[in-house]
Design an enzyme around this catalytic site. Structure first.
Site, PDB file in Angstrom:
ATOM      1  CG  ASP A  97     -50.425  92.682 -13.057  1.00 31.60           C
ATOM      2  OD1 ASP A  97     -50.351  93.883 -13.278  1.00 31.60           O
ATOM      3  OD2 ASP A  97     -51.521  92.199 -12.765  1.00 31.60           O
ATOM      4  CG  HIS A 117     -67.405 107.875 -18.815  1.00 37.25           C
ATOM      5  ND1 HIS A 117     -68.262 108.790 -17.969  1.00 37.25           N
ATOM      6  CD2 HIS A 117     -66.302 107.188 -17.847  1.00 37.25           C
ATOM      7  CE1 HIS A 117     -67.864 108.460 -16.709  1.00 37.25           C
ATOM      8  NE2 HIS A 117     -67.058 107.692 -16.604  1.00 37.25           N
ATOM      9  CB  CYS A 128     -55.131  84.669 -19.259  1.00 38.33           C
ATOM     10  SG  CYS A 128     -54.615  85.005 -17.765  1.00 38.33           S
ATOM     11  CD  GLU A 158     -51.177  88.037 -11.886  1.00 38.26           C
ATOM     12  OE1 GLU A 158     -51.501  88.668 -12.536  1.00 38.26           O
ATOM     13  OE2 GLU A 158     -51.803  87.519 -10.959  1.00 38.26           O
TER      14      GLU A 158
END
Length: 838
Positions: A721, A460, A768, A697
């Site tokens: 990807d 985190h 993107c 992708e």
């Protein structure tokens, strides 16, 4: 099962008595199994501590469970790690199901034989269903068989069943094999706990002779239940039958073990000095800074003086816990207002741990035994951390850092100002491992950067460091803590380096680079709302990747030409059921409204693979990233896709909405969605149709770009990807992440083919993926024929400035030569030579 009678337990063994916290076994010492006492046996026979029924005997005969006449369940466990003896040295004197009387001989043990082959002879008396009872010690430091040892007192009379019957009709049990990949680690354990909380009953999970209450996340994980292990669920309460069925369904319904996409812990890669005077680590948050090193240690406590008044210490701990809960709730609220789902998940996890009964009971029992609140809390946290660390699961080991964060926060509340730390502005903070609350304090003190000896990219802290813009390195190794405080170092997180002895020229160079970068960024941000046109007049649309209306408002403020990718998953995660059509429509409309008159590309839901929904269980897959995800899930669950398409068709104005389909691999998938979009529009009486695009992708989509462009309105390349599928390297693999580079010439060839195929049908192509945010790649993408770049909001100004510095014709002339190179490293070097940065 639970009546109101108190029961006094007699000693089942003779020997010294001491608390569970002093046992050399993290699971027992932590209280995960329940409260109790330990005895170091001097005799060779275990006796019944009271009358009752033997409800379970371990297969290896080293432990048994006795149910007393008031419903309490006592685990009598001989020795530590004695399960490894497989029953050798133990002789049972009773059978499972037998009724026994107080003092009856139950089990004989060959002390010499067992002592030679196990960790310890220390034996345990543990109350495994302690949620219904208090344990009151009555023994001295030494007992003999039959002497008073403990008193069992029901917690609250009104919590007991109306019937005083002790028959099994008050409890239902069922068994199941655990289908979750990797067993009951954090995510399925949390789902099990969440399910149990929805019923009016008390539920426990049983594995062999051990059990844990289902209201304790730590307790569930502490059992270390593996995949395909058979476990039992027991339920008591008004709706026990329904609860049992629901809990067994959770165990039998497999979920992916990954949650959100995240790399494995960086600590899995052993750090090593790559050259003299440099420590090599892993980048958790990018940046280049120079400054004095400052060590940050956890709060250390002075020795406990003892002689505390338990009620006062309990009151102090309750007050500190309440303050920390309030602080976390405030942070959670701010995260929700910002629509920051990652921070929200962190703070929700902290609240769940802060309310864990195992943790709270352990601290309370220690205070009642005479410890100060500070020391009781400290020891209970460390014991639970040890449980998670001993499970051998690196992801659970990282969750131990969340527990240590709660240790710090509660101790600060107990100690007041004495626990706070002050650091000089511009310091580079070094620590073994930082916690999220550490980072939030440090970010307010104008520190320059962070570095940790341990830590991981799933932590985190890494997530928060990136959101705060603080350069951060992890997994630097123990040598980090040997560096003299005050020594000036260079933290080059971009290249995973901590330079220990930079000379004056290097320091001045870093300081100058940092100052120039700040000036450059200020100038870029000031120009961010202007169009991005190349020197020869080609307009490039610079849009933003967003995940909420709040993100969209920020992107519009920073000059985004539109939204190039709205990840609709933000509506579907961290909830117990799917959003309905109106909820989706309202959320998408808010994004459209936030962007003024700019276009918004909305990607249909992309879950499966590395992104899972608790309410949409998918089958366990050997290679989930190659399985049921993206548009394939829409085909498997057309109801979900239809609902989303209906919501999108009702947006206003519809012409500003563009729909993007993820993970398309063939033309038929696109045609099927286009037909369904037409059907739904007809049903709704809508004449307009939004533009429909395809994400490129997977390699097959790039190779079929011309055929896809015939039926699509635009193509958008998802380089993240596409990189991993083309290079056959998991982009989240800590050891391979640096090699998954979208500037690899093989990727460039696929992108070139995509742009060429789109051009045949006069379709535009955008990017993107992360490559769009890399200014070194901007001229390459323009040269390939890309006319839209969707980037992270903070980089809008930088990418627009980069576009304005380029000549599109020159880019088109140079790029074909890059496709002939042999590696991503060579492409990057060529880019630096042709189009230098800064």
């Amino acid at each position: 099962m639970h009546n109101k009678n108190n029961i006094t337990l007699s000693a089942p063994l003779s020997g010294p008595v001491f608390p569970l916290a002093d046992v050399d076994d993290a699971v027992f010492a932590s209280g995960t199994m329940g409260p109790g006492l330990a005895i170091d046996p001097l005799n060779d026979c275990l006796h019944a501590p009271c009358a009752g029924e033997i409800i379970h005997i371990a297969r290896t005969r080293h432990a048994l469970t006795l149910r007393t006449d008031n419903g309490a369940e006592l685990l009598l466990h001989l020795g530590l790690d004695t399960v490894e003896l497989q029953g050798e040295g133990f002789a049972l004197l009773i059978e499972e199901g037998a009724r026994v009387h107080d003092g009856q001989a139950l089990l004989r043990v060959d002390l010499d034989r067992v002592a030679r082959h196990c960790k310890s002879l220390v034996s345990l008396v543990v109350l495994t269903n302690g949620e219904h009872y208090h344990l009151q010690p009555v023994a001295r430091t030494q007992v003999k068989v039959g002497e008073p040892l403990l008193r069992i007192v029901p917690r609250l009379p009104d919590e007991q069943h109306a019937a005083a019957s002790t028959t099994d009709t008050d409890e239902v049990r069922g068994s199941a094999r655990v289908a979750h990949h990797g067993g009951l680690h954090a995510r399925p354990a949390a789902l099990l706990r969440q399910t149990a909380q929805g019923f009016s009953c008390t539920a426990r999970l049983h594995l062999d002779d051990r059990s844990a209450p289902l209201d304790s996340l730590i307790g569930i994980m502490g059992l270390s239940v593996g995949e395909q292990q058979e476990v039992q669920i027991s339920c008591r309460g008004p709706d026990r039958e329904a609860a049992l069925q629901a809990l067994l369904d959770v165990l039998r319904t497999p979920l992916s073990d990954t949650g959100h996409a995240a790399p494995p812990p960086a600590k899995a890669i052993p750090p090593r000095p790559s050259e003299d005077g440099v420590l090599q680590g892993v980048c958790a948050a990018p940046g280049l800074v120079c400054g004095p090193l400052a060590h940050l240690s956890g709060i250390t406590l002075a020795p406990d003086t003892g002689h505390h008044i338990a009620d006062e210490q309990l009151q102090a701990l309750d007050g500190a816990l309440e303050k920390v809960r309030s602080d976390i709730h405030a942070m959670l609220l701010r995260a929700r207002q910002r629509k920051d789902s990652e921070e929200e998940a962190i703070f929700n996890a902290h609240l769940a741990l802060l309310e864990d009964p195992v943790l709270l009971d352990a601290a309370s029992q220690a205070i009642k035994a005479g410890q100060a609140a500070t020391h009781a809390w400290d020891r209970s946290i460390e014991a639970q951390c040890q449980v998670l660390l001993n499970l051998g699961n690196p992801l659970l080991a990282e969750r131990a850092n969340d527990l240590r964060d709660l240790r710090q926060q509660v101790l600060r509340a107990l100690l007041g100002e004495a626990a706070n730390y002050k650091l000089p502005p511009g310091a580079i903070v070094a620590a073994h491992e930082l916690t999220p609350s550490d980072l939030l304090q440090l970010s307010q003190q104008q520190v320059a950067g962070l570095c940790m000896a341990a830590g991981g990219a799933t932590s985190h802290v890494a997530i928060l460091a990136r959101s705060k813009g603080l350069p951060c390195l992890v997994a630097l190794g123990a040598g980090l803590l040997d560096i003299v405080p005050g020594q000036v170092v260079v933290l080059d997180a971009d290249h995973g380096r901590l330079e220990l002895s930079p000379d004056e020229a290097r320091r001045e160079g870093v300081a100058l680079a940092h100052w120039q970068q700040q000036l450059r960024r200020q100038h870029q941000d000031a120009q961010a709302r202007l169009p991005a046109n190349t020197r020869d007049g080609l307009h490039i649309e610079v849009a933003a990747n967003v995940a909420s209306a709040a993100d969209a408002r920020e992107a519009h403020l920073h000059g985004a030409d539109g939204v190039g990718l709205l990840r609709t998953e933000f509506l579907f995660v961290e909830r117990r059921s799917a959003p309905n059509e109106e909820e989706q429509r309202s959320a998408y409309q808010a994004v459209l409204d936030a962007m003024g008159d700019r276009p918004v590309i909305i990607r249909t839901i992309d879950v499966g693979g590395d992104k899972q929904l608790d309410y949409l269980p998918l089958p366990v897959e050997a290679n989930p990233v190659l399985g049921l995800r993206g548009i394939r899930l829409g085909q498997a669950r057309p109801d979900l896709l239809d609902q989303q398409l209906r919501a999108l068709l009702q947006l206003n104005p519809l012409q500003r909405c563009r729909i993007l389909l993820p993970m398309v691999s063939e033309v038929d998938e696109l045609l099927q969605v286009r037909r369904r979009l037409d059907e739904l529009a007809g049903e709704l009486g809508i004449r307009l149709r939004p533009e429909l695009g395809v994400m490129i992708e997977v390699p097959s989509a790039a190779l079929l770009a011309e055929q896809l462009a015939e039926h699509a309105d635009f193509l958008s390349i998802g380089t993240n990807d596409l990189s991993q599928y083309t290079l056959a390297m998991d982009r989240d693999h800590a050891g391979l992440a640096a090699r998954v580079d979208a500037l690899h010439p093989a990727l460039l060839r696929l992108m070139a083919q995509t742009c060429a195929g789109a051009a045949v049908h006069r379709r535009w192509v955008g990017v993107c993926g992360a490559l769009a945010s890399d200014p070194l790649a901007t001229p390459v993408l323009i040269g390939l024929g890309v006319t839209e770049l969707s980037v992270s909001t903070p980089q809008i100004g930088e990418i627009k400035a980069r576009v304005r510095s380029l000549d599109a014709a020159e880019c088109r002339r140079i790029v074909p030569s890059l496709l002939q190179l042999g590696s991503a490293a060579k492409v990057r070097e060529a880019c630096r030579q042709h189009w230098p940065l800064g």
